[in-house]
Design a protein around this motif. Structure first.
Motif, PDB file in Angstrom:
ATOM      1  N   ARG A 494       0.830  -1.214   0.000  1.00 40.33           N
ATOM      2  CA  ARG A 494       0.000   0.000   0.000  1.00 40.33           C
ATOM      3  C   ARG A 494       0.863   1.262   0.000  1.00 40.33           C
ATOM      4  O   ARG A 494       0.607   2.214  -0.742  1.00 40.33           O
ATOM      5  N   ARG A 495       1.885   1.274   0.837  1.00 39.75           N
ATOM      6  CA  ARG A 495       2.755   2.448   0.924  1.00 39.75           C
ATOM      7  C   ARG A 495       3.498   2.668  -0.389  1.00 39.75           C
ATOM      8  O   ARG A 495       3.709   3.808  -0.822  1.00 39.75           O
ATOM      9  N   PHE A 496       3.903   1.576  -1.003  1.00 35.09           N
ATOM     10  CA  PHE A 496       4.611   1.676  -2.278  1.00 35.09           C
ATOM     11  C   PHE A 496       3.745   2.365  -3.331  1.00 35.09           C
ATOM     12  O   PHE A 496       4.195   3.296  -4.012  1.00 35.09           O
ATOM     13  N   HIS A 497       2.514   1.922  -3.457  1.00 35.35           N
ATOM     14  CA  HIS A 497       1.646   2.517  -4.471  1.00 35.35           C
ATOM     15  C   HIS A 497       1.425   4.008  -4.192  1.00 35.35           C
ATOM     16  O   HIS A 497       1.485   4.835  -5.120  1.00 35.35           O
ATOM     17  N   ASP A 498       1.205   4.335  -2.960  1.00 36.57           N
ATOM     18  CA  ASP A 498       0.937   5.736  -2.614  1.00 36.57           C
ATOM     19  C   ASP A 498       2.141   6.636  -2.919  1.00 36.57           C
ATOM     20  O   ASP A 498       1.978   7.771  -3.379  1.00 36.57           O
ATOM     21  N   ALA A 499       3.345   6.129  -2.658  1.00 38.72           N
ATOM     22  CA  ALA A 499       4.541   6.964  -2.782  1.00 38.72           C
ATOM     23  C   ALA A 499       5.138   6.964  -4.186  1.00 38.72           C
ATOM     24  O   ALA A 499       5.742   7.964  -4.605  1.00 38.72           O
ATOM     25  N   ASP A 538      -5.295  -3.088 -10.215  1.00 39.08           N
ATOM     26  CA  ASP A 538      -6.082  -2.173 -11.041  1.00 39.08           C
ATOM     27  C   ASP A 538      -5.244  -1.260 -11.927  1.00 39.08           C
ATOM     28  O   ASP A 538      -5.792  -0.548 -12.780  1.00 39.08           O
ATOM     29  N   VAL A 539      -3.913  -1.258 -11.752  1.00 39.32           N
ATOM     30  CA  VAL A 539      -3.062  -0.450 -12.639  1.00 39.32           C
ATOM     31  C   VAL A 539      -2.089  -1.310 -13.440  1.00 39.32           C
ATOM     32  O   VAL A 539      -1.300  -0.787 -14.233  1.00 39.32           O
ATOM     33  N   ALA A 540      -2.150  -2.611 -13.245  1.00 34.35           N
ATOM     34  CA  ALA A 540      -1.170  -3.493 -13.886  1.00 34.35           C
ATOM     35  C   ALA A 540      -1.207  -3.388 -15.403  1.00 34.35           C
ATOM     36  O   ALA A 540      -0.165  -3.349 -16.067  1.00 34.35           O
ATOM     37  N   ASP A 541      -2.409  -3.336 -15.982  1.00 29.95           N
ATOM     38  CA  ASP A 541      -2.500  -3.241 -17.437  1.00 29.95           C
ATOM     39  C   ASP A 541      -1.836  -1.979 -17.964  1.00 29.95           C
ATOM     40  O   ASP A 541      -1.144  -1.997 -18.990  1.00 29.95           O
ATOM     41  N   ALA A 542      -2.032  -0.877 -17.280  1.00 26.92           N
ATOM     42  CA  ALA A 542      -1.412   0.378 -17.711  1.00 26.92           C
ATOM     43  C   ALA A 542       0.108   0.288 -17.639  1.00 26.92           C
ATOM     44  O   ALA A 542       0.822   0.756 -18.540  1.00 26.92           O
ATOM     45  N   GLY A 576      19.393   3.026 -21.307  1.00 27.16           N
ATOM     46  CA  GLY A 576      18.747   2.874 -22.602  1.00 27.16           C
ATOM     47  C   GLY A 576      19.125   1.614 -23.341  1.00 27.16           C
ATOM     48  O   GLY A 576      18.593   1.337 -24.422  1.00 27.16           O
ATOM     49  N   SER A 577      20.017   0.820 -22.780  1.00 26.81           N
ATOM     50  CA  SER A 577      20.388  -0.467 -23.361  1.00 26.81           C
ATOM     51  C   SER A 577      19.311  -1.506 -23.055  1.00 26.81           C
ATOM     52  O   SER A 577      18.342  -1.235 -22.338  1.00 26.81           O
ATOM     53  N   VAL A 578      19.484  -2.707 -23.592  1.00 28.20           N
ATOM     54  CA  VAL A 578      18.591  -3.831 -23.317  1.00 28.20           C
ATOM     55  C   VAL A 578      19.396  -4.924 -22.619  1.00 28.20           C
ATOM     56  O   VAL A 578      20.425  -5.373 -23.133  1.00 28.20           O
ATOM     57  N   TRP A 579      18.925  -5.337 -21.457  1.00 29.64           N
ATOM     58  CA  TRP A 579      19.522  -6.448 -20.721  1.00 29.64           C
ATOM     59  C   TRP A 579      18.552  -7.631 -20.817  1.00 29.64           C
ATOM     60  O   TRP A 579      17.410  -7.533 -20.346  1.00 29.64           O
ATOM     61  N   PRO A 580      18.965  -8.746 -21.412  1.00 27.21           N
ATOM     62  CA  PRO A 580      18.028  -9.868 -21.589  1.00 27.21           C
ATOM     63  C   PRO A 580      17.364 -10.346 -20.304  1.00 27.21           C
ATOM     64  O   PRO A 580      16.167 -10.630 -20.286  1.00 27.21           O
ATOM     65  N   HIS A 581      18.129 -10.432 -19.200  1.00 24.72           N
ATOM     66  CA  HIS A 581      17.522 -10.917 -17.957  1.00 24.72           C
ATOM     67  C   HIS A 581      16.440  -9.962 -17.474  1.00 24.72           C
ATOM     68  O   HIS A 581      15.414 -10.377 -16.933  1.00 24.72           O
ATOM     69  N   ASP A 582      16.661  -8.676 -17.667  1.00 28.90           N
ATOM     70  CA  ASP A 582      15.720  -7.635 -17.275  1.00 28.90           C
ATOM     71  C   ASP A 582      14.413  -7.796 -18.054  1.00 28.90           C
ATOM     72  O   ASP A 582      13.311  -7.705 -17.495  1.00 28.90           O
ATOM     73  N   SER A 583      14.530  -8.054 -19.352  1.00 29.90           N
ATOM     74  CA  SER A 583      13.344  -8.218 -20.191  1.00 29.90           C
ATOM     75  C   SER A 583      12.581  -9.487 -19.844  1.00 29.90           C
ATOM     76  O   SER A 583      11.343  -9.490 -19.810  1.00 29.90           O
ATOM     77  N   VAL A 584      13.289 -10.582 -19.582  1.00 33.24           N
ATOM     78  CA  VAL A 584      12.572 -11.826 -19.296  1.00 33.24           C
ATOM     79  C   VAL A 584      11.916 -11.771 -17.920  1.00 33.24           C
ATOM     80  O   VAL A 584      10.839 -12.357 -17.703  1.00 33.24           O
ATOM     81  N   ILE A 585      12.512 -11.044 -16.977  1.00 35.33           N
ATOM     82  CA  ILE A 585      11.877 -10.842 -15.673  1.00 35.33           C
ATOM     83  C   ILE A 585      10.577 -10.062 -15.850  1.00 35.33           C
ATOM     84  O   ILE A 585       9.542 -10.379 -15.243  1.00 35.33           O
ATOM     85  N   ALA A 586      10.605  -9.026 -16.698  1.00 33.71           N
ATOM     86  CA  ALA A 586       9.382  -8.271 -16.974  1.00 33.71           C
ATOM     87  C   ALA A 586       8.328  -9.171 -17.608  1.00 33.71           C
ATOM     88  O   ALA A 586       7.134  -9.077 -17.271  1.00 33.71           O
ATOM     89  N   ALA A 587       8.749 -10.051 -18.529  1.00 36.82           N
ATOM     90  CA  ALA A 587       7.799 -10.976 -19.158  1.00 36.82           C
ATOM     91  C   ALA A 587       7.175 -11.902 -18.126  1.00 36.82           C
ATOM     92  O   ALA A 587       5.972 -12.194 -18.177  1.00 36.82           O
ATOM     93  N   ALA A 588       7.974 -12.374 -17.163  1.00 34.20           N
ATOM     94  CA  ALA A 588       7.428 -13.217 -16.095  1.00 34.20           C
ATOM     95  C   ALA A 588       6.403 -12.436 -15.282  1.00 34.20           C
ATOM     96  O   ALA A 588       5.367 -12.982 -14.876  1.00 34.20           O
ATOM     97  N   GLY A 589       6.681 -11.143 -15.053  1.00 33.80           N
ATOM     98  CA  GLY A 589       5.711 -10.313 -14.338  1.00 33.80           C
ATOM     99  C   GLY A 589       4.438 -10.110 -15.125  1.00 33.80           C
ATOM    100  O   GLY A 589       3.331 -10.082 -14.553  1.00 33.80           O
ATOM    101  N   MET A 590       4.541  -9.976 -16.427  1.00 39.74           N
ATOM    102  CA  MET A 590       3.349  -9.823 -17.265  1.00 39.74           C
ATOM    103  C   MET A 590       2.463 -11.060 -17.192  1.00 39.74           C
ATOM    104  O   MET A 590       1.229 -10.959 -17.111  1.00 39.74           O
ATOM    105  N   ILE A 591       3.089 -12.228 -17.210  1.00 33.59           N
ATOM    106  CA  ILE A 591       2.324 -13.477 -17.068  1.00 33.59           C
ATOM    107  C   ILE A 591       1.638 -13.522 -15.712  1.00 33.59           C
ATOM    108  O   ILE A 591       0.493 -13.989 -15.590  1.00 33.59           O
ATOM    109  N   ARG A 592       2.310 -13.049 -14.676  1.00 36.47           N
ATOM    110  CA  ARG A 592       1.715 -13.048 -13.336  1.00 36.47           C
ATOM    111  C   ARG A 592       0.396 -12.280 -13.321  1.00 36.47           C
ATOM    112  O   ARG A 592      -0.531 -12.648 -12.596  1.00 36.47           O
ATOM    113  N   TYR A 593       0.330 -11.214 -14.131  1.00 36.32           N
ATOM    114  CA  TYR A 593      -0.895 -10.415 -14.194  1.00 36.32           C
ATOM    115  C   TYR A 593      -1.753 -10.788 -15.408  1.00 36.32           C
ATOM    116  O   TYR A 593      -2.576  -9.998 -15.850  1.00 36.32           O
TER     117      TYR A 593
END
Length: 706
Positions: A494-499, A538-542, A576-593
């Motif tokens: 809750r605190r994270f979202h607010d801040a 409620d903000v995950a899609d955005a 501004g570079s692309v780190w593969p591990h960073d991208s695949v972690i984001a993909a795992a988060g997208m699946i979570r939602y």
């Protein structure tokens, strides 16, 4: 969740055969060749030479024990023809020397079979394809400067250490006394050679259509003792310790078959690379961890080892357990400002160079990482879910408790509920998250944020750590403490979202600075927040839509920083570079939602990057847009192989399969895979005390218990 029609419109499902999609290969420059085994590595030129006054060398225990290794035949440098790789610790350099007298073109071929361990062995074979015998002077020029790895990596002037060199009938030795008083050295042994300091010479006649061969051993000396040869001359390669270690790694791994040929090649390459990157503490050989990456990070880094082990846990649970045990043994127990050590804190890195004055903090263990500690708790909790025996995890309970205490106390130094960092001295890292460049945390106007800094993803890691610790408490029968931890997690969410929430951007801020002002830039760090589950539903899609918007998604992966930011630079390390591990972690988060459409888009881009890089993802690549640069542009000093990039194809496969386990390893869930993956068969996937098989295609998926 996207419909199949929507995915088909994006070209992500359908009847096409899986495999390469015509992505151009990354242009290969004439660069260096790196061999890796444990914490040792060798960097050389394509002909096998180690050239002085460069970053070339054989490195053992963070020290360059060979700074020159140049082969000359009749005074000629060997012209490289090709490099033939095998296991990551060995390769063959194939070359030739100039045309011999009376010949029309070169007829003498030179092959150097190099093997790297806690030293090196090189088998040299000279073949004469000419019609006459060739009389040859074969000379190996040697030197050792015993430079510390940090001196070489950062191109510092190498200190003059007073190296002495001696020669016997068939060997050359170099010795030096380090500032710590520890004697280091190296002996180069070549049976049949004539030796003088710095030079080994063979004079031979190679018959027409015949061969001449020899072997040379490099034996480092540490604390006055010569290390045992990793590849003894009297033992076949298959019977040596590095080969046996690698064979054991191969045999323990599940057998994976994937229809997509690019992913299949990548999984095979990554499996070998991770096997080579494993290192052990000699006092605890049962616990294996992975070094962060070659060539400059062949050491234990807490964050890298934890994230790599997280991704590999379904396939190699022993690696996660070894990592957790090793980090627990080295967990902070005192307050030491120079090393940034605090009770309960998990380390940033370990170094073994002879001169500790060159390391971060001046100690062999440096603790300047804000995220290793919650990641440690997350890994132990995940190991519980994947069925690692509770009695083994119970041994880690004191370390988990100490880590949670650190999060609540030292980590939250100002008591505002968030974990922040600020280095203790000017010897430490200025930024202590995974983006640790000095300019990687900056405001929208480009000004560098002032510490203490609370990173968004670190709050996510702490949220997940509280939940993981709660599961461990439940498993051990402490329901009251488990409830307290879940309440801590919910309060933090809750605190994270607010801040951190930026309503005008529909996204979360990168961080809070010393004045608790949000760092209002769009960054890939928020993909890690999806991964941990701290993002409000409620903000995950955005948030997800923003990560795959054109200013963030290049077509090959997610940029670390939006191309609209003041600090954006596609050829930077973290801005501004692309780190593969960073991208695949984001993909795992997208699946979570439950945003399979977005996750598949990211995974598809990573697969195309894999194809372009020949099945081995580098540490990072440049963040140019795919519409402008149709192949990913390499980052010049990117590590390869690199641990969490090597683990990325395995995590990509896990995401595609929706492969997961329940809280005690009693259930594995799988789902049909996207068409781009093709048919999948996994035999012998570890789960608890047993193994299971997994089969999946575009329409069906099942788990078969053995």
């Amino acid at each position: 969740m996207a419909s199949e029609a929507d995915l088909e419109a994006r070209g992500l499902v359908g009847d096409d055969q899986p495999g390469p999609h015509g992505i151009g290969a990354v242009p290969q420059l004439q660069g260096s060749v790196t061999l890796v085994e444990g914490s040792s590595f060798c960097v050389s030129q394509p002909n096998g030479d180690i050239v002085p006054h460069r970053s070339d060398g054989l490195f053992v225990r963070d020290t360059r024990v060979l700074s020159r290794w140049q082969l000359r035949i009749d005074g000629h440098e060997v012209e490289p023809l090709t490099v033939l790789p095998a296991e990551p610790f060995e390769c063959r350099f194939v070359g030739r020397i100039p045309t011999r007298p009376g010949q029309v073109e070169p007829t003498v071929i030179v092959e150097r079979h190099r093997m790297v361990g806690q030293g090196m062995r090189e088998d040299i074979v000279v073949s004469n394809f000419g019609a006459e015998s060739a009389g040859l002077d074969i000379v190996l020029h040697l030197d050792a400067d015993f430079a510390d790895l940090f001196e070489v990596k950062e191109a510092r002037p190498v200190r003059a250490l007073g190296v002495s060199s001696t020669a016997s009938s068939d060997s050359v030795s170099f010795l030096v006394s380090a500032s710590s008083g520890e004697e280091r050295g190296v002996r180069v042994y070549a049976p049949g050679a004539q030796a003088v300091p710095g030079v080994l010479t063979f004079r031979t006649v190679v018959p027409a259509h015949g061969q001449w061969q020899t072997s040379v051993e490099v034996l480092p000396i540490v604390a006055g003792d010569e290390l045992a040869a990793s590849f003894p001359l009297d033992r076949p390669l298959a019977h040596t310790e590095p080969a046996r270690r690698m064979q054991g790694w191969h045999e323990a791994a599940p057998v994976i078959e994937v229809g997509n040929t690019v992913l299949a090649q990548a999984l095979s390459t990554s499996e070998r690379d991770l096997g080579a990157l494993r290192i052990v503490d000699p006092e605890h050989p049962e616990d294996q961890v992975v070094a962060a990456g070659a060539p400059w990070f062949m050491a234990l880094f807490g964050r890298d080892a934890l994230i790599t082990s997280w991704m590999m846990l379904p396939y190699a649970p022993g690696l996660a357990l070894g990592t957790a045990r090793t980090l627990a043994r080295l967990q902070g127990t005192r307050e030491l400002a120079m090393a940034e050590e605090q009770p309960g804190k998990i380390l940033h890195e370990v170094r073994h160079g002879a001169d500790l004055s060159l390391t971060l903090g001046g100690e062999s263990v440096y603790y300047g990482s804000v995220d290793s500690t919650p990641l440690f708790v997350m890994l132990v909790g995940r190991a519980l879910r994947w069925g690692v025996p509770l009695e083994e995890l119970a041994e880690l309970k004191p370390a988990v408790d100490a880590a949670v205490h650190w999060i609540r106390t030292y980590g939250d130094s100002d008591g505002d509920g968030f974990v922040e960092y600020k280095r203790s001295t000017d010897r430490g890292l200025l930024n202590q998250g995974w983006k640790d460049s000095g300019d990687s945390i900056a405001h929208a106007d480009g000004s560098v944020a002032e510490a203490p800094i609370a990173l968004a993803e670190v709050q996510g890691y702490c949220y997940a750590a509280y939940l993981a610790a709660a599961e461990i408490e439940d498993a051990l029968g402490s329901a009251a403490e488990a409830q307290r931890l879940r309440e801590d997690a919910e309060r933090l969410r809750r605190r994270f979202h607010d801040a951190f929430w930026m309503p005008e951007e529909g996204f979360y801020a990168l961080a809070l600075d010393a004045k608790k002002r949000p760092v209002t830039v769009i960054s890939s760090n928020i993909g890690h927040c999806l991964w941990t589950g701290i993002v409000n539903d409620d903000v995950a899609d955005a948030v997800i839509d923003r990560l795959i918007a054109p200013d963030m998604f290049t077509g090959f992966g997610i940029r670390t920083l939006s191309d609209r930011s003041a600090r954006y630079n596609p050829a930077s390390y973290h801005n501004g570079s692309v780190w593969p591990h960073d991208s695949v972690i984001a993909a795992a988060g997208m699946i979570r939602y439950r945003r399979e459409d977005a996750a598949i888009r990211v995974l598809s881009g990573l697969l195309d990057a894999l194809e372009a890089f020949g099945g081995r993802l580098p540490e990072l690549f440049c963040g140019f847009d795919r519409r402008d640069k149709p192949v990913p542009v390499p980052y010049p000093t990117s590590c390869s192989p690199q641990a969490w990039s090597a683990a990325t194809p395995f995590e990509l496969l896990r995401i595609a399969l929706a492969l997961d386990a329940d809280e005690r390893g009693a259930l594995v869930t799988v789902a049909p895979v996207p068409a781009m993956i093709g048919q999948v068969q996994i035999r012998g996937l570890p789960l608890g005390s047993g193994r299971v098989d997994v089969e999946a295609d575009q329409h069906h998926a099942r788990v078969i218990r053995n």
